[in-house]
Design an enzyme around this catalytic site. Sequence first.
Site, short mmCIF file in Angstrom:
data_model
loop_
_atom_site.label_atom_id
_atom_site.label_comp_id
_atom_site.label_asym_id
_atom_site.label_seq_id
_atom_site.Cartn_x
_atom_site.Cartn_y
_atom_site.Cartn_z
CD GLN A 94 -44.42 -21.39 -4.68
OE1 GLN A 94 -43.37 -21.65 -4.29
NE2 GLN A 94 -44.86 -20.45 -4.58
CG HIS A 112 -39.12 -20.78 -6.81
ND1 HIS A 112 -37.77 -19.89 -6.67
CD2 HIS A 112 -40.24 -20.12 -6.30
CE1 HIS A 112 -38.29 -19.02 -5.66
NE2 HIS A 112 -39.65 -18.98 -5.36
CD GLU A 129 -41.77 -23.61 0.34
OE1 GLU A 129 -42.22 -24.04 -0.61
OE2 GLU A 129 -40.82 -22.93 0.76
CG HIS A 183 -29.11 -42.00 38.73
ND1 HIS A 183 -28.11 -42.69 37.81
CD2 HIS A 183 -29.54 -41.07 37.66
CE1 HIS A 183 -27.93 -42.24 36.90
NE2 HIS A 183 -28.71 -41.36 36.52
#
Lengths: 431, 431
Positions: free
Chosen positions: A260, A263, A328, A421
Amino acid sequence: MVRLDSSAPTFQDDFARLLTVKREIAEDVDEAVRGIIAGVVAGGDAALVDYTRRFDRLGEDFTEGSLRVTEAEIAAAVAACPADQIEALTLAAERIEHFHRAQVPADHRETDALGVTAGWRWTALESVGLYVPGGTASYPSSVLMNAVPARVAGVPRIVMVAPAPEGRMNPLVLAAAHLSGVHEVYRVGGAQAVAALAYGTRTIAPVAKIVGPGNAWVAAAKRRVFGQVGIDMIAGPSEVLILADGHANPDWIAADLLAQAEHDTAAQAILITDSADLAEAVEAAVERALTTLPRQEIARASWRDYGAIIRVRDFDEAVPLTDRLAPEHLEIETADPEGLAAKVRNAGAIFLGSHTPEAIGDYVGGPNHVLPTARSARFSSGLGVLDFMKRTTILACTPESLRALGPAAINLGRSEGLEGHARSVAIRLNL
Amino acid sequence: MVRLDSSAPTFQDDFARLLTVKREIAEDVDEAVRGIIAGVVAGGDAALVDYTRRFDRLGEDFTEGSLRVTEAEIAAAVAACPADQIEALTLAAERIEHFHRAQVPADHRETDALGVTAGWRWTALESVGLYVPGGTASYPSSVLMNAVPARVAGVPRIVMVAPAPEGRMNPLVLAAAHLSGVHEVYRVGGAQAVAALAYGTRTIAPVAKIVGPGNAWVAAAKRRVFGQVGIDMIAGPSEVLILADGHANPDWIAADLLAQAEHDTAAQAILITDSADLAEAVEAAVERALTTLPRQEIARASWRDYGAIIRVRDFDEAVPLTDRLAPEHLEIETADPEGLAAKVRNAGAIFLGSHTPEAIGDYVGGPNHVLPTARSARFSSGLGVLDFMKRTTILACTPESLRALGPAAINLGRSEGLEGHARSVAIRLNL
């Protein structure tokens, strides 16, 4: 890297600090991006060519005719890729497709006792644009993760844009586009590509939605064109949270933390454990593994600035911490990973057991690797087929069912001060 | 009102103008909103009370203790509402709940031949904030349309905020909150309410997502807090497109056009027909109906500035025009409404046949009335249960399945220059 202990008196404050640490420096490119979008809207293909020559360092021979990557160029790129890479990519595409096929939603239609028919149907978006970054962030796997769900949804026009700095495109990215059924590819990137996808030029017809990762310019452009077209989430730096007990292999955990961390210097890798021994062993294993990692500078900075090892008394204590982090990626390497996973509410994707490193999910597991970052798993999901479809509700009344329901609608319309309406119902009932 | 004819030589340009007309004047309140949010973040309840006293014209007796609307106050409001209104609201709530129950998504889990288990589960958001405008835009039906799907999704904490200008709240709005299972109600509105929901104060705990309509201040605040929390779409002015043939009743069509036009001077009502007679008759009927409509000033301005009657040769010609307009509401009053509806890709909600006025869907039909506006039905759906849930994907490899898939993942990791990814797999396989 910070070491936290849930039994420390300052723990709540320390953990809150971990939650709110800003990992991204917001580059202020919004004004420049506004200008580029206006330029493409006004100048079309000519502006697109101009910006592309300038930003991607291309010469006069790059013209409107160069924008589209031809079928022959794509075929040549596929042929140029090593066979083992094409094979791995094909396996990934097949597994991603199989997984996402199960996400295709069902239509619904029901007629009730009054005779009112109500339901919905799902339709694919008419067109989608997929942004693919250039340079080192040009990932073939991301092409698959974005394009395959769009194809599974039935999107009839999938367009890919990717910059070709100095004319270079990653052949494996083109191969991924080919494998995942992309219909058109253009060698253009940055805010100018996003503008072209949103507003259209003579060469590039506009799309209904733009997805895919990008740098600060691309993110700012996506924010600006939102409304004109749909956009996916704006992805932040990647994150993993690993819950592991004393039986976990410290070298494996360290490898996952660094997968991780490599990255991005803004990535975040966190271990929560109930074992002081594991905490210590992982810390040492990370240092050892870093020494031989090609991207060690990036990984080291990420681990140093945003990494954390958190000691807890037991994993029940880890559950609310996990939900607040809303990671994540969540890896669970404890005695009963399923049982612990069932207690967690907020996570983008969960990887169960010690033989499911997160990286397997990045490529060939089947689930999507485009996942909510920066705690947004509290309120959003990873990319999937539903992101490329939309639901239209259907309602049909018979004269009799309108007579049954009409009075309540008239009543509510009048109670809201909307006489028009009420009248649109009353006129049909001679009321 | 513009009259267009698809056989006119200028039709494509005229229609394109209709598509791109700006119906909203963007009020620039962003700087002021930034200040208010910062004020609430820094000052908490005290700031919330300050802003509320100022903006809602309340005195010194409005304090932190006044923020929450008590159970007793809600019960008193319910008791104060006429029984027929409560009855109509109850019918609406039941029908909305029944419709949305069918939207609860299924979890998925599958183990493939390799032994890889993959799937997903859906979980409700941990908390949701529902914004309800004050004054004339305070609609009980909107409370139902936002809160009922959240309850059906299983959200354990649904919070409603609504301003009480000069201390007044709409009792029917409180009744709707009660009926739809809202857990907490606060008398606070504007950007300050959005800030409190996003960041929390001592009295109002933060939520994971904020939904509901609001004015320019609320919309700007929602945009600003997005990321910290989720938000729903930012709704624009309402729209209806009616496809009707020569057999349709012009007075009914006129009533439906005006039901939309009375919402807002920026609302848009369009008729597409293949009948010159109907076109003429509807135009006259609109003028007649306007003379007795209580909100005739608003409806007249909307019809004058944004209304349109479009003549087409046949309804096949209407399909691509409909898809380009991507209307929030689409009424079809032709010989074969189902057949025509099946050809349309882009619409928020479809109302089939001459006995299904759009207003029935605003209140008691069952489908949600929170729908995509401003052509966003090209890429998005109306509000539903999925907006209050999120999907977490699950992946689990056995040692054997990791051995089968690992080499492809290692290959792709290396091809992307992510050696750390490759190693996190390889280390488990002794590769």
